[in-house]
Design an enzyme around this catalytic site. Structure first.
Site, PDB file in Angstrom:
ATOM      1  N   ARG A  45       2.906  -0.608  -5.441  1.00 22.46           N
ATOM      2  CA  ARG A  45       2.148   0.122  -4.424  1.00 22.46           C
ATOM      3  C   ARG A  45       1.955   1.606  -4.651  1.00 22.46           C
ATOM      4  NH1 ARG A  45       5.679  -2.332   0.153  1.00 22.46           N
ATOM      5  NH2 ARG A  45       7.023  -2.047  -1.647  1.00 22.46           N
ATOM      6  N   ARG A  54      -4.523  -5.284  -4.061  1.00 21.26           N
ATOM      7  CA  ARG A  54      -3.664  -5.889  -3.038  1.00 21.26           C
ATOM      8  C   ARG A  54      -4.383  -5.976  -1.690  1.00 21.26           C
ATOM      9  NH1 ARG A  54      -1.076  -7.949   0.090  1.00 21.26           N
ATOM     10  NH2 ARG A  54       1.167  -7.830   0.552  1.00 21.26           N
ATOM     11  N   ASP A  90       7.802 -11.973  -8.661  1.00 16.46           N
ATOM     12  CA  ASP A  90       8.856 -11.542  -7.757  1.00 16.46           C
ATOM     13  C   ASP A  90      10.059 -12.444  -7.997  1.00 16.46           C
ATOM     14  OD1 ASP A  90       9.152  -9.609  -5.264  1.00 16.46           O
ATOM     15  OD2 ASP A  90      10.247 -11.446  -4.806  1.00 16.46           O
ATOM     16  N   TYR A 168      18.924 -14.288   0.104  1.00 18.28           N
ATOM     17  CA  TYR A 168      17.622 -14.463   0.772  1.00 18.28           C
ATOM     18  C   TYR A 168      17.497 -15.858   1.364  1.00 18.28           C
ATOM     19  CZ  TYR A 168      15.698 -10.036  -0.814  1.00 18.28           C
ATOM     20  OH  TYR A 168      15.461  -8.701  -0.991  1.00 18.28           O
TER      21      TYR A 168
END
Ligand code: CP3
Length: 362
Positions: A45, A54, A90, A168
């Site tokens: 970003r 994006r 990712d 996670y």
């Protein structure tokens, strides 16, 4: 401004004749013409060209479309003189193939709709091969490796370490205290073991497939173990599985980087669990890590990523400190101590990359 042209030949394993890229030489502890540089999260970003793409595609669409993932991977290589590319992906998508419903929610980060809460959930997790569930990332690696071969720039493949992924999968997203994860670990040690073994299975297969697809090095991100666990818990509940993973990855035939954060208190155990290069955070100087590890392995790191937001005078001071501290280390790869932040000025990145190359030219 465009990147300076080539400074190294194709990776040795491509042709066997060209000079080996300086990043790969440093991974093996060999002398280099200057210190190689790349940044964790170098695609992302803080780059306007990333934000533009994006705005038109979701995070998962970018990852699952090989042309787009390759494009995002190459964006920073067009504007900075980085010595390695890291494939745009990712750490979390492997959890989708295992049966978890993952999404990246704006402002919230990754969210898992059906986190693991009981031992039964763990037993129901699938362990499919990466060629079935992560094929677009493997295809993107092939595209990037082909594209960068003439520039002699290696592609790094990566995956999450079992603890970080388990956190996670159990918490359902990011966490501050890892209470659910640690409760499961303490209360149901055999379910914990089955979960970690499943994660090792999936991640080993995924990383080996990435090397097969053309990744010239692999990085394992254990981002959160050090924030969640003390030394003894790391030794009991994490280290055995990291040992299994790094042991199995020796078959990949490419260097493996073992990266973690918050692990200064037990970096000796982290390093003992495996990997050819140890990636360290910014909380202690490189020389300190070097000594604690016993000096045997190349190090990657470790500028505080927030230093990139400081005025050049302060930033330069911190870069100099990292280079100074790296002097006794055989094989230093300059990197940040953790991923780059979205509000980082593009100019600061360019300045640091060029400055490290200039200052270390030998
Ligand atoms: O380094 C690179 O340039 C390659 C791409 C990469 C991403 N994630 C892209 C990404 C890599 C190597 C990762 C690894 C990753 N993902 C880690 C380990 C590294 C670390 O920082 O500790 C972790 C913990 C994740 C999980 C994850 N993915 C989080 C917590 C988030 C949300 C927080 C954030 O930074 O936005 C993501 C989303 C993510 N992964 C983004 C990018 C570019 C931002 C997504 C967006 O564009 O909205």
């Amino acid at each position: 401004m465009t990147a300076r042209p080539l400074h190294a030949g194709a990776p040795a394993r491509e042709t066997g004749t060209e000079p080996e890229a300086r990043f790969l030489r440093a991974c093996r502890g060999l002398p280099t013409d200057c210190t190689p540089v790349w940044f964790m999260r170098q695609a992302g970003r803080y780059l306007p060209e990333y934000r533009e793409l994006r705005s038109r595609y979701s995070m998962l669409d970018l990852i699952r479309t090989p042309d787009l993932a390759a494009e995002v991977t190459l964006q920073p290589l067009r504007v900075f003189d980085f010595d390695a590319a890291i494939i745009f992906a990712d750490i979390l998508p492997p959890l989708i193939g295992m049966g978890l419903k993952l999404d990246f929610v704006k402002g919230e980060g990754p969210v898992i709709e059906n986190p693991l809460s009981r031992a039964l959930d763990i037993d129901l997790l699938a362990t499919p091969p990466a060629t079935e569930t992560l094929a677009p990332t493997l295809a993107a690696i092939r595209l990037v490796a082909t594209e960068l071969a003439p520039r002699g720039i290696p592609v790094i493949g990566f995956a999450g370490a079992p603890f970080t992924l388990a956190s996670y999968a159990i918490e359902g997203g990011g966490s501050k205290h890892y209470i659910k994860t640690k409760s499961l670990m303490y209360r149901e040690p055999s379910a914990w073991r089955r979960l970690m073994v499943k994660l090792v299975t999936v991640q080993t297969d995924y990383l080996l497939a990435q090397a097969e697809a053309g990744a010239a090095a692999l990085q394992v991100f254990d981002s959160w173990a050090g924030l969640a666990l003390g030394r003894e818990d790391y030794r009991r509940f994490v280290q055995p599985y990291n040992e299994m993973l790094f042991g199995a990855l020796q078959r990949a035939g490419v260097p493996v980087i073992n990266f973690s954060t918050g692990t200064a208190a037990y970096i000796d155990l982290v390093a003992a669990s495996g990997g050819d290069v140890i990636g360290v955070d910014w909380r202690m100087p490189l020389a300190w890590y070097h000594e604690r590890i016993g000096g045997a392995k190349p190090l990657q790191g470790n500028l505080d990523p927030v230093a990139l937001l400081a005025p050049w005078r302060d930033l330069k001071f911190q870069v100099d400190a990292v280079l100074q501290s790296a002097q006794g280390v055989r094989g230093h790869i300059f990197n940040l101590g953790h991923g780059i932040f979205p509000d980082t000025p593009v100019d600061a990145v360019r300045r640091v990359v060029d400055y490290v190359h200039e200052q270390t030219a030998r």
